[in-house]
Write a protein that holds these residues in place. Structure first.
Motif, PDB file in Angstrom:
ATOM      1  N   ILE A   3       0.781  -1.416  -0.188  1.00  0.00           N
ATOM      2  CA  ILE A   3       0.177  -0.123  -0.005  1.00  0.00           C
ATOM      3  C   ILE A   3       0.684   1.192   0.404  1.00  0.00           C
ATOM      4  O   ILE A   3       1.040   1.799  -0.928  1.00  0.00           O
ATOM      5  CB  ILE A   3      -1.207   0.044   1.258  1.00  0.00           C
ATOM      6  CG1 ILE A   3      -1.501  -0.717   1.569  1.00  0.00           C
ATOM      7  CG2 ILE A   3      -1.806   2.037   1.289  1.00  0.00           C
ATOM      8  CD1 ILE A   3      -2.766  -1.446   2.250  1.00  0.00           C
ATOM      9  N   LEU A  63       0.496   3.817  -2.783  1.00  0.00           N
ATOM     10  CA  LEU A  63      -0.562   4.453  -3.047  1.00  0.00           C
ATOM     11  C   LEU A  63      -0.383   5.345  -1.537  1.00  0.00           C
ATOM     12  O   LEU A  63      -0.389   6.479  -1.440  1.00  0.00           O
ATOM     13  CB  LEU A  63      -2.285   3.838  -2.424  1.00  0.00           C
ATOM     14  CG  LEU A  63      -2.612   2.673  -3.094  1.00  0.00           C
ATOM     15  CD1 LEU A  63      -4.008   2.574  -2.042  1.00  0.00           C
ATOM     16  CD2 LEU A  63      -3.380   3.539  -4.642  1.00  0.00           C
ATOM     17  N   ALA A 120      -1.715   6.120   2.272  1.00  0.00           N
ATOM     18  CA  ALA A 120      -2.449   5.712   2.523  1.00  0.00           C
ATOM     19  C   ALA A 120      -3.062   4.603   3.068  1.00  0.00           C
ATOM     20  O   ALA A 120      -3.676   3.850   3.697  1.00  0.00           O
ATOM     21  CB  ALA A 120      -2.965   4.903   1.140  1.00  0.00           C
ATOM     22  N   THR A 160      -4.852   8.837   3.913  1.00  0.00           N
ATOM     23  CA  THR A 160      -5.334   9.171   2.663  1.00  0.00           C
ATOM     24  C   THR A 160      -6.303   8.258   2.697  1.00  0.00           C
ATOM     25  O   THR A 160      -6.391   6.915   3.291  1.00  0.00           O
ATOM     26  CB  THR A 160      -4.893   9.445   1.234  1.00  0.00           C
ATOM     27  OG1 THR A 160      -4.061   8.080   1.869  1.00  0.00           O
ATOM     28  CG2 THR A 160      -4.355  10.342   1.552  1.00  0.00           C
ATOM     29  N   HIS A 189      -8.102   5.257   0.562  1.00  0.00           N
ATOM     30  CA  HIS A 189      -8.017   4.623  -0.344  1.00  0.00           C
ATOM     31  C   HIS A 189      -9.354   2.882  -0.400  1.00  0.00           C
ATOM     32  O   HIS A 189      -8.879   2.346   0.625  1.00  0.00           O
ATOM     33  CB  HIS A 189      -7.115   3.891  -0.969  1.00  0.00           C
ATOM     34  CG  HIS A 189      -5.867   5.420  -1.257  1.00  0.00           C
ATOM     35  ND1 HIS A 189      -6.269   5.966  -2.554  1.00  0.00           N
ATOM     36  CD2 HIS A 189      -5.746   6.067  -1.051  1.00  0.00           C
ATOM     37  CE1 HIS A 189      -5.167   7.119  -2.657  1.00  0.00           C
ATOM     38  NE2 HIS A 189      -5.087   7.265  -1.564  1.00  0.00           N
ATOM     39  N   ALA A 228      -7.519  -0.719  -0.292  1.00  0.00           N
ATOM     40  CA  ALA A 228      -6.502  -0.102   0.740  1.00  0.00           C
ATOM     41  C   ALA A 228      -6.879  -0.660   1.793  1.00  0.00           C
ATOM     42  O   ALA A 228      -6.581  -1.426   3.072  1.00  0.00           O
ATOM     43  CB  ALA A 228      -5.436   0.980   1.164  1.00  0.00           C
TER      44      ALA A 228
END
Length: 466
Positions: free
Chosen positions: A126, A130, A134, A266, A268, A271
Motif C-alpha cells: 500500500i 498509494l 494510504a 488518505t 482508498h 487499501a
C-alpha cells in the motif's frame, strides 16, 4: 480439553497449541494446560521486574514491523527513530486499553499488545503504490471496522476451525520467508554487496546464536532467543564495520508522539479492504491468546468479554493510524511469561505498559533499533517466519484429512497463498485496485479458507459456552 503443546510464537518464540470446544475455534496460541487459579504473592519491586521481563519478551517482535516497513519504504533515519519510538509508545497505550475493563472495551487480563507481523507485506504494498498516507487511512478504517463488528465476531467462532486457522498461520509464516532471505543477503537485490560474504556471515552468525540459545538455554533466557540473537549479531557486525551509531547521535532525547507526524491519512477502498481482512486475521489470533490466558487465570470468558477485548484492539489500531504507527494484535509470547513467572495478575502488565510509554518518549532509544544491520534482521526473520509456518502445520496435524472437504480447504487456500507470493504477476491484467487486495498471500488464504469452510458440505457445527 484436548491439547498439543509446542513452544513457538506468532511473533517469535513461545506459542503452544490447544484445542477447545468454544464454537469450534482452534486455539492457536496457548502456553500449557494449566488450570491453576492461585495467585502468587509479589512485592511492587517484583511486579516491576516482571513488567520489564514482559517488555523484553515482546521487544524484538514489537520493533520488527516498523523496521521492516520503514526500511522497505526508505524512511530517513530521523523518520525511523520517530516511527519506532511512537510504535513502542502506542503499544503501551494499547496494552492499557486492554487492562482496564469498561462498559465497551478491555478484556481485563494480563494482555500485551504489539505490531501485527501479518500487516508487513500489505502495508509495504500500500505504501509503495498509494503512498504512506494510504497506509494510515487504511489502518484507521480497519480499526474502526474491528470496533464495530466486535460483538458479532465474538459469536462467529465456529467459522474458524483448525483447518482454517492452521492454513492461515502456515501461509503467514512461509509467505514471509522470501523477505527474510532477501534481508539476509543485505536487503537490496540490485546492490553489488547483496549476498556478500560479510552479509551472509553476519546473518548466519545471528541464526547460530538463536539456535544455540533455543537449544541450550532454559526459562526466560530461552524465551528471548530472538532478541539475544539480534543483539549479538549486531555486535558481531560492528566488529566488521557494518554498524554506524550516527542515527543514535542524531536522534533527539525526547519527543512526544504527534498525530500525523509522518503523513496525513488518505483513504482508498482497495487499501481499506486489504487491511480489514488483515485485521480479521489478527482477531482470530487474539482469540487464541484470550483463551490461553483464561486457562491460566481460571477465568471463564463470555462473548461480551471477547467483544470488549476486540474493541480495545480496534481502538488501539485506530490510534496507531492517527499517530502514524502500525496495526496491533495480542502478543502470544507474553502468555509464556505469565506461565513461567506464575504471576497471573495484571499488576506486572501495568508496569510493562509504563515502561513501554517511557521508552516511547525517548527517540534515542528507538534509534538504537535502526542501527541493526539488515542481514542481522534477515537471519532472525528466517527462523522466526519459518517457526510461524511450522506452527501452522502443527495446528493442521489435528485436522482429519480423511475428510475430503478438509483436504480441499487446506490444499486450495495454502496453495493459492504460496502461489500468489511467488507469482503475484498472475493478476497483472486486473485493475490496480483489485490487484492491491488479492496480491497478498494472507488475504488470499484467509478469504479462500473461510469461504470454502462455509460453502463446502459437511461442516460440523459445534456449540460451546456463550
Amino acid at each position: 480439553m484436548n491439547g498439543c503443546f509446542l513452544v513457538l510464537s506468532n511473533h517469535r518464540v513461545g506459542v503452544v497449541v490447544t484445542q477447545k470446544r468454544w464454537r469450534g475455534l482452534f486455539i492457536m496460541e496457548a502456553v500449557t494446560e494449566v488450570g491453576v487459579t492461585t495467585k502468587a504473592k509479589t512485592s511492587k519491586l517484583q511486579e516491576a521486574v516482571l513488567g520489564l521481563q514482559h517488555v523484553l519478551a515482546m521487544y524484538s517482535g514489537g520493533i520488527l514491523v516498523p523496521l521492516l516497513i520503514g526500511t522497505a519504504l526508505h524512511f530517513s533515519p530521523q523518520q525511523m527513530a520517530y516511527l519506532i519510538s511512537a510504535d513502542i509508545f502506542m503499544t503501551g497505550i494499547g496494552t492499557l486499553l486492554q487492562l482496564k475493563s469498561t462498559r465497551l472495551t478491555g478484556i481485563a487480563m494480563p494482555v500485551v499488545l504489539g505490531s501485527a507481523i501479518q500487516s508487513v507485506t500489505p502495508l509495504i504494498n500500500i505504501g509503495s503504490t498509494l503512498g504512506i498516507g494510504a497506509m494510515y487511512g487504511a489502518t484507521i478504517s480497519a480499526g474502526l471496522f474491528v470496533f464495530l463488528i466486535a460483538g458479532l465476531f465474538a459469536r462467529l467462532r465456529e467459522y474458524f476451525p483448525p483447518v482454517v486457522t492452521g492454513s492461515l498461520i502456515t501461509v503467514i509464516g512461509f509467505a514471509l520467508i522470501p523477505v527474510g532471505i532477501q534481508n539476509l543477503g543485505g536487503g537490496d537485490v540490485a546492490a553489488k554487496s547483496f549476498g556478500s560474504a560479510a552479509n551472509l556471515s553476519v546473518g548466519v552468525f545471528t541464526m547460530a546464536v538463536i539456535i544455540l540459545v533455543s537449544l541450550l538455554a532454559k526459562g526466560f533466557t530461552k524465551a528471548i532467543s530472538i532478541l539475544l540473537g539480534i543483539i549479538l549479531g549486531t555486535m558481531f557486525a560492528g566488529l566488521l564495520g557494518m554498524v554506524s551509531l550516527a542515527p543514535v547521535a542524531q536522534a533527539s532525547w525526547f519527543h512526544l508522539p504527534t498525530p500525523f507526524f509522518l503523513g496525513t491519512p488518505t483513504f482508498h477502498s482497495s487499501a481499506i479492504v486489504t487491511m480489514i481482512i488483515i485485521a480479521l486475521t489478527s482477531m482470530i489470533e487474539s482469540t487464541g491468546v484470550y483463551f490461553a490466558l483464561a486457562d491460566l487465570t481460571g477465568r471463564k470468558l463470555t462473548n461480551n468479554d471477547m467483544a470488549k477485548g476486540y474493541r480495545a484492539e480496534g481502538l488501539a489500531v485506530m490510534l496507531s493510524g492517527l499517530f502514524n504507527t502500525f496495526p496491533y494484535s495480542t502478543f502470544s509470547q507474553n502468555v509464556g511469561v505469565v506461565r513461567l513467572s506464575g504471576v497471573k495478575s495484571k499488576a506486572p502488565i501495568y508496569y510493562a505498559a509504563g515502561i513501554l510509554l517511557l521508552i516511547g518518549l525517548l527517540p534515542k532509544f528507538g534509534a538504537l533499533a535502526t542501527i541493526i544491520p539488515t542481514s542481522v534482521l534477515g537471519g532472525a526473520m528466517v527462523i522466526l517466519f519459518g517457526t510461524i509456518g511450522v506452527q501452522g502445520t502443527t495446528i493442521l496435524r489435528k485436522v482429519d484429512f480423511a475428510k475430503e472437504r478438509n483436504l480441499m480447504i487446506a490444499a486450495i487456500s495454502i496453495g493459492a497463498g504460496i502461489g500468489v507470493t511467488v507469482y503475484p504477476q498472475i493478476f497483472q491484467h486486473l485493475p490496480e485496485l483489485v490487484r492491491l487486495v488479492i496480491e497478498n498471500a494472507v488475504v488470499v488464504t484467509s478469504v479462500l479458507a473461510v469461504f470454502l469452510n462455509i460453502v463446502l458440505p459437511g461442516r460440523e457445527k459445534e456449540t460451546g459456552d456463550e
